[in-house]
Design a protein around this motif. Structure first.
Motif, PDB file in Angstrom:
ATOM      1  N   ARG A 176       0.634   0.415  11.939  1.00  0.00           N
ATOM      2  CA  ARG A 176       1.534   0.872  10.883  1.00  0.00           C
ATOM      3  C   ARG A 176       0.876   0.735   9.512  1.00  0.00           C
ATOM      4  O   ARG A 176       0.964   1.636   8.674  1.00  0.00           O
ATOM      5  N   TRP A 177       0.219  -0.381   9.271  1.00  0.00           N
ATOM      6  CA  TRP A 177      -0.510  -0.617   8.018  1.00  0.00           C
ATOM      7  C   TRP A 177      -1.507   0.516   7.768  1.00  0.00           C
ATOM      8  O   TRP A 177      -1.552   1.102   6.686  1.00  0.00           O
ATOM      9  N   GLY A 178      -2.294   0.843   8.777  1.00  0.00           N
ATOM     10  CA  GLY A 178      -3.318   1.863   8.616  1.00  0.00           C
ATOM     11  C   GLY A 178      -2.760   3.261   8.462  1.00  0.00           C
ATOM     12  O   GLY A 178      -3.274   4.065   7.673  1.00  0.00           O
ATOM     13  N   SER A 179      -1.698   3.572   9.205  1.00  0.00           N
ATOM     14  CA  SER A 179      -1.155   4.933   9.146  1.00  0.00           C
ATOM     15  C   SER A 179      -0.521   5.223   7.792  1.00  0.00           C
ATOM     16  O   SER A 179      -0.636   6.336   7.266  1.00  0.00           O
ATOM     17  N   VAL A 180       0.129   4.226   7.200  1.00  0.00           N
ATOM     18  CA  VAL A 180       0.762   4.433   5.891  1.00  0.00           C
ATOM     19  C   VAL A 180      -0.285   4.527   4.791  1.00  0.00           C
ATOM     20  O   VAL A 180      -0.341   5.508   4.035  1.00  0.00           O
ATOM     21  N   TYR A 181      -1.141   3.527   4.685  1.00  0.00           N
ATOM     22  CA  TYR A 181      -2.091   3.502   3.574  1.00  0.00           C
ATOM     23  C   TYR A 181      -3.200   4.534   3.744  1.00  0.00           C
ATOM     24  O   TYR A 181      -3.659   5.130   2.765  1.00  0.00           O
ATOM     25  N   GLY A 182      -3.621   4.755   4.977  1.00  0.00           N
ATOM     26  CA  GLY A 182      -4.653   5.760   5.209  1.00  0.00           C
ATOM     27  C   GLY A 182      -4.145   7.178   5.045  1.00  0.00           C
ATOM     28  O   GLY A 182      -4.934   8.109   4.866  1.00  0.00           O
ATOM     29  N   GLY A 183      -2.829   7.357   5.080  1.00  0.00           N
ATOM     30  CA  GLY A 183      -2.251   8.686   4.955  1.00  0.00           C
ATOM     31  C   GLY A 183      -1.868   9.078   3.545  1.00  0.00           C
ATOM     32  O   GLY A 183      -1.386  10.193   3.319  1.00  0.00           O
ATOM     33  N   VAL A 184      -2.085   8.193   2.584  1.00  0.00           N
ATOM     34  CA  VAL A 184      -1.733   8.496   1.193  1.00  0.00           C
ATOM     35  C   VAL A 184      -2.706   9.529   0.632  1.00  0.00           C
ATOM     36  O   VAL A 184      -3.907   9.490   0.910  1.00  0.00           O
ATOM     37  N   ARG A 185      -2.183  10.450  -0.169  1.00  0.00           N
ATOM     38  CA  ARG A 185      -3.041  11.479  -0.762  1.00  0.00           C
ATOM     39  C   ARG A 185      -4.101  10.845  -1.655  1.00  0.00           C
ATOM     40  O   ARG A 185      -3.910   9.783  -2.223  1.00  0.00           O
ATOM     41  N   ARG A 186      -5.225  11.541  -1.796  1.00  0.00           N
ATOM     42  CA  ARG A 186      -6.327  11.024  -2.599  1.00  0.00           C
ATOM     43  C   ARG A 186      -5.988  11.092  -4.088  1.00  0.00           C
ATOM     44  O   ARG A 186      -5.077  11.794  -4.505  1.00  0.00           O
ATOM     45  N   GLY A 187      -6.753  10.379  -4.884  1.00  0.00           N
ATOM     46  CA  GLY A 187      -6.493  10.330  -6.315  1.00  0.00           C
ATOM     47  C   GLY A 187      -5.821   9.027  -6.695  1.00  0.00           C
ATOM     48  O   GLY A 187      -6.026   7.989  -6.058  1.00  0.00           O
ATOM     49  N   GLU A 188      -4.995   9.078  -7.726  1.00  0.00           N
ATOM     50  CA  GLU A 188      -4.369   7.865  -8.242  1.00  0.00           C
ATOM     51  C   GLU A 188      -3.528   7.153  -7.187  1.00  0.00           C
ATOM     52  O   GLU A 188      -3.496   5.921  -7.119  1.00  0.00           O
ATOM     53  N   ALA A 189      -2.851   7.921  -6.338  1.00  0.00           N
ATOM     54  CA  ALA A 189      -1.998   7.305  -5.316  1.00  0.00           C
ATOM     55  C   ALA A 189      -2.804   6.449  -4.354  1.00  0.00           C
ATOM     56  O   ALA A 189      -2.319   5.425  -3.860  1.00  0.00           O
ATOM     57  N   SER A 190      -4.042   6.839  -4.084  1.00  0.00           N
ATOM     58  CA  SER A 190      -4.865   6.059  -3.158  1.00  0.00           C
ATOM     59  C   SER A 190      -5.279   4.728  -3.769  1.00  0.00           C
ATOM     60  O   SER A 190      -5.516   3.753  -3.041  1.00  0.00           O
ATOM     61  N   LEU A 191      -5.355   4.665  -5.101  1.00  0.00           N
ATOM     62  CA  LEU A 191      -5.642   3.390  -5.759  1.00  0.00           C
ATOM     63  C   LEU A 191      -4.451   2.444  -5.642  1.00  0.00           C
ATOM     64  O   LEU A 191      -4.613   1.242  -5.402  1.00  0.00           O
ATOM     65  N   VAL A 192      -3.261   2.984  -5.811  1.00  0.00           N
ATOM     66  CA  VAL A 192      -2.054   2.172  -5.612  1.00  0.00           C
ATOM     67  C   VAL A 192      -2.002   1.679  -4.165  1.00  0.00           C
ATOM     68  O   VAL A 192      -1.690   0.511  -3.894  1.00  0.00           O
ATOM     69  N   ALA A 193      -2.343   2.565  -3.238  1.00  0.00           N
ATOM     70  CA  ALA A 193      -2.279   2.219  -1.819  1.00  0.00           C
ATOM     71  C   ALA A 193      -3.263   1.117  -1.456  1.00  0.00           C
ATOM     72  O   ALA A 193      -2.920   0.183  -0.721  1.00  0.00           O
ATOM     73  N   LEU A 194      -4.494   1.195  -1.958  1.00  0.00           N
ATOM     74  CA  LEU A 194      -5.473   0.170  -1.563  1.00  0.00           C
ATOM     75  C   LEU A 194      -5.100  -1.196  -2.131  1.00  0.00           C
ATOM     76  O   LEU A 194      -5.393  -2.233  -1.518  1.00  0.00           O
ATOM     77  N   ALA A 195      -4.442  -1.196  -3.299  1.00  0.00           N
ATOM     78  CA  ALA A 195      -3.979  -2.470  -3.851  1.00  0.00           C
ATOM     79  C   ALA A 195      -2.880  -3.067  -2.974  1.00  0.00           C
ATOM     80  O   ALA A 195      -2.901  -4.259  -2.638  1.00  0.00           O
ATOM     81  N   ALA A 196      -1.917  -2.241  -2.588  1.00  0.00           N
ATOM     82  CA  ALA A 196      -0.844  -2.724  -1.719  1.00  0.00           C
ATOM     83  C   ALA A 196      -1.387  -3.135  -0.356  1.00  0.00           C
ATOM     84  O   ALA A 196      -0.954  -4.142   0.225  1.00  0.00           O
ATOM     85  N   ALA A 197      -2.350  -2.377   0.149  1.00  0.00           N
ATOM     86  CA  ALA A 197      -2.930  -2.671   1.462  1.00  0.00           C
ATOM     87  C   ALA A 197      -3.592  -4.044   1.482  1.00  0.00           C
ATOM     88  O   ALA A 197      -3.566  -4.745   2.501  1.00  0.00           O
ATOM     89  N   HIS A 198      -4.194  -4.424   0.379  1.00  0.00           N
ATOM     90  CA  HIS A 198      -4.838  -5.739   0.267  1.00  0.00           C
ATOM     91  C   HIS A 198      -3.824  -6.848   0.545  1.00  0.00           C
ATOM     92  O   HIS A 198      -4.059  -7.742   1.373  1.00  0.00           O
ATOM     93  N   GLN A 199      -2.690  -6.762  -0.125  1.00  0.00           N
ATOM     94  CA  GLN A 199      -1.678  -7.811   0.035  1.00  0.00           C
ATOM     95  C   GLN A 199      -1.051  -7.798   1.424  1.00  0.00           C
ATOM     96  O   GLN A 199      -0.904  -8.849   2.061  1.00  0.00           O
ATOM     97  N   ARG A 200      -0.700  -6.613   1.907  1.00  0.00           N
ATOM     98  CA  ARG A 200      -0.025  -6.546   3.200  1.00  0.00           C
ATOM     99  C   ARG A 200      -0.962  -6.928   4.351  1.00  0.00           C
ATOM    100  O   ARG A 200      -0.510  -7.457   5.367  1.00  0.00           O
ATOM    101  N   LEU A 201      -2.253  -6.698   4.185  1.00  0.00           N
ATOM    102  CA  LEU A 201      -3.192  -7.152   5.213  1.00  0.00           C
ATOM    103  C   LEU A 201      -3.196  -8.674   5.279  1.00  0.00           C
ATOM    104  O   LEU A 201      -3.261  -9.263   6.367  1.00  0.00           O
ATOM    105  N   GLY A 202      -3.103  -9.310   4.118  1.00  0.00           N
ATOM    106  CA  GLY A 202      -3.001 -10.765   4.109  1.00  0.00           C
ATOM    107  C   GLY A 202      -1.730 -11.252   4.776  1.00  0.00           C
ATOM    108  O   GLY A 202      -1.724 -12.285   5.459  1.00  0.00           O
ATOM    109  N   SER A 203      -0.651 -10.519   4.598  1.00  0.00           N
ATOM    110  CA  SER A 203       0.613 -10.892   5.241  1.00  0.00           C
ATOM    111  C   SER A 203       0.499 -10.837   6.760  1.00  0.00           C
ATOM    112  O   SER A 203       1.011 -11.706   7.472  1.00  0.00           O
TER     113      SER A 203
END
Length: 403
Positions: A176-203
């Motif tokens: 689920r983590w990978g499908s959501v963050y990996g599916g975000v459109r490129r550009g600014e949204a992908s920067l938001v996604a990689l930041a969120a992915a960092h925290q949720r991976l720790g969770s």
């Protein structure tokens, strides 16, 4: 009281903030994108990228409280390990991080590389690259448990106040983590996604140990895949220099939502927004700092200051006549034949040979062979001149050693 373990993907929602909360973050991401792309066009020598890998390793391990001093790391790069077994183990871990980063970067480039980074197999690959390089004697946790590179944990864990989800649920959570963050459109949204992915991976805490290093390496690689770093900056330096805030915001984003106005997921949307804003702010700060250091007009003066110190204070054999070829090597990021380097100094052959020898000995020039072409060198002792305050701990280490 027995705490029920999270075991379902919906318990980690929201993975991203709602659209209404995204707008300020996308503005931050736009600022980061603009600044990073502008800086990525600046020339930089190969040795700077190598030094930054060492610095990334230092700061990632420092966040974990397991770092070596910069000079000890420099010794490890020469495979000169301490006789102290605990220090030698930290040196090997630092070296493994450097080698893993160098090995992984070419595998995760562009859109294809970014998409691959969110695959479960890639998380295992990152963990394996970090830890499989270590001898068996180093592969154990602080509790004495064996660490298996690349393998998901098979038992339940608690880190501080955070109780990680049930081990049996890890495949579904990572998917689920990978499908959501990996599916975000490129550009600014992908920067938001990689930041969120960092925290949720720790969770999720997929591995028995090494999760923090994997999280930070993943973020570093994702920024590189997007074309934003070119090996010239990383948020790891910023995370380490605000480590209490780093850990505090990670922990806060694991907390349950704070009432009906705090999103619609199980966890706090407001805390996730705060975390993402912190990551973007940290990245922007690092880009701006590095952009200032790479200003080309200032670099000539810094090289001159270093050469003057070498010539007048240390009497190392380096001379100010090396300024022109050294500055050229920095600007071009290329290498010169030794004869061409000597010609550019304007000195007689014998004096130029002595100068070249001194520069190589001091690390101000680098070469792959005794008679090979020479390129710009970046030893730790030159940092205070070339890139002041980039790695303050290294500067302090050199000063303490009298270098």
């Amino acid at each position: 009281m027995v705490t029920e373990l999270y075991d379902s993907p919906h318990q980690f929602e929201p993975l991203l903030p709602r659209q209404a909360k995204l707008e300020p973050l996308l503005t931050q991401a736009h600022d980061l994108s603009s600044a990073a792309l502008a800086m990525s066009a600046q020339p930089a020598p190969k040795e700077l990228r190598a030094l930054l890998r060492a610095m990334n390793s230092y700061y990632s391990n420092r966040i974990e409280g397991q770092h070596t001093r910069p000079l000890e790391l420099e010794q490890a790069l020469k495979h000169d390990f301490s006789a102290d077994t605990k220090l030698a183990a930290r040196q090997r871990l630092a070296l493994a991080h450097i080698e893993a980063e160098a090995a992984l970067e070419p595998h995760f480039m562009g859109d294809v590389g970014l998409c691959a980074l969110y695959k479960p197999a890639s998380l295992a690959q990152l963990h394996r690259e970090l830890f499989a390089r270590l001898p068996a004697s180093d592969l154990h946790t602080d509790e004495g448990e064996n660490l298996r590179p690349g393998q998901l944990r098979s038992r339940e864990v608690q880190v501080g106040r955070h109780i990680a989800p049930a081990a049996a649920s890890l495949p579904a959570l990572i998917e689920r983590w990978g499908s959501v963050y990996g599916g975000v459109r490129r550009g600014e949204a992908s920067l938001v996604a990689l930041a969120a992915a960092h925290q949720r991976l720790g969770s999720i805490h997929p591995f028995i140990d090494g999760n923090g290093r994997v999280m930070r390496l993943h973020t570093h690689l994702a920024l590189g895949a997007l074309g934003y770093t070119q090996g010239l900056w990383s948020p790891l330096r910023g995370f380490a220099r605000s480590v209490d805030r780093y850990y505090g915001l990670i922990a806060a984003a694991d907390e349950p939502r704070r009432g009906d106005l705090d999103g619609r997921g199980n966890l706090s949307e407001a805390a996730l927004v705060d975390w993402i804003a912190y990551v973007l702010e940290t990245c922007i700060d690092q880009v701006r700092f590095m952009s200032g250091l790479l200003q080309l007009p200032a670099m000539e003066g810094r090289i001159a200051a270093c050469l003057n110190f070498e010539q007048t204070s240390l009497k190392s054999g380096a001379r100010i006549e090396a300024l022109r070829p050294l500055h050229y090597l920095f600007l071009s990021g290329t290498a010169l034949e030794r004869g061409e380097f000597k010609r550019m100094t304007g000195l007689g052959d014998r004096t130029a040979v002595s100068l070249l020898t001194a520069l190589l000995k001091r690390g101000l020039l680098a070469s792959d062979s005794p008679q090979g072409r020479v390129r710009f060198g970046l030893p730790l002792h030159a940092l205070r001149f070339y890139f002041p305050a980039l790695w303050p701990e290294a500067e302090a280490d050199v000063a303490q050693a009298g270098g």
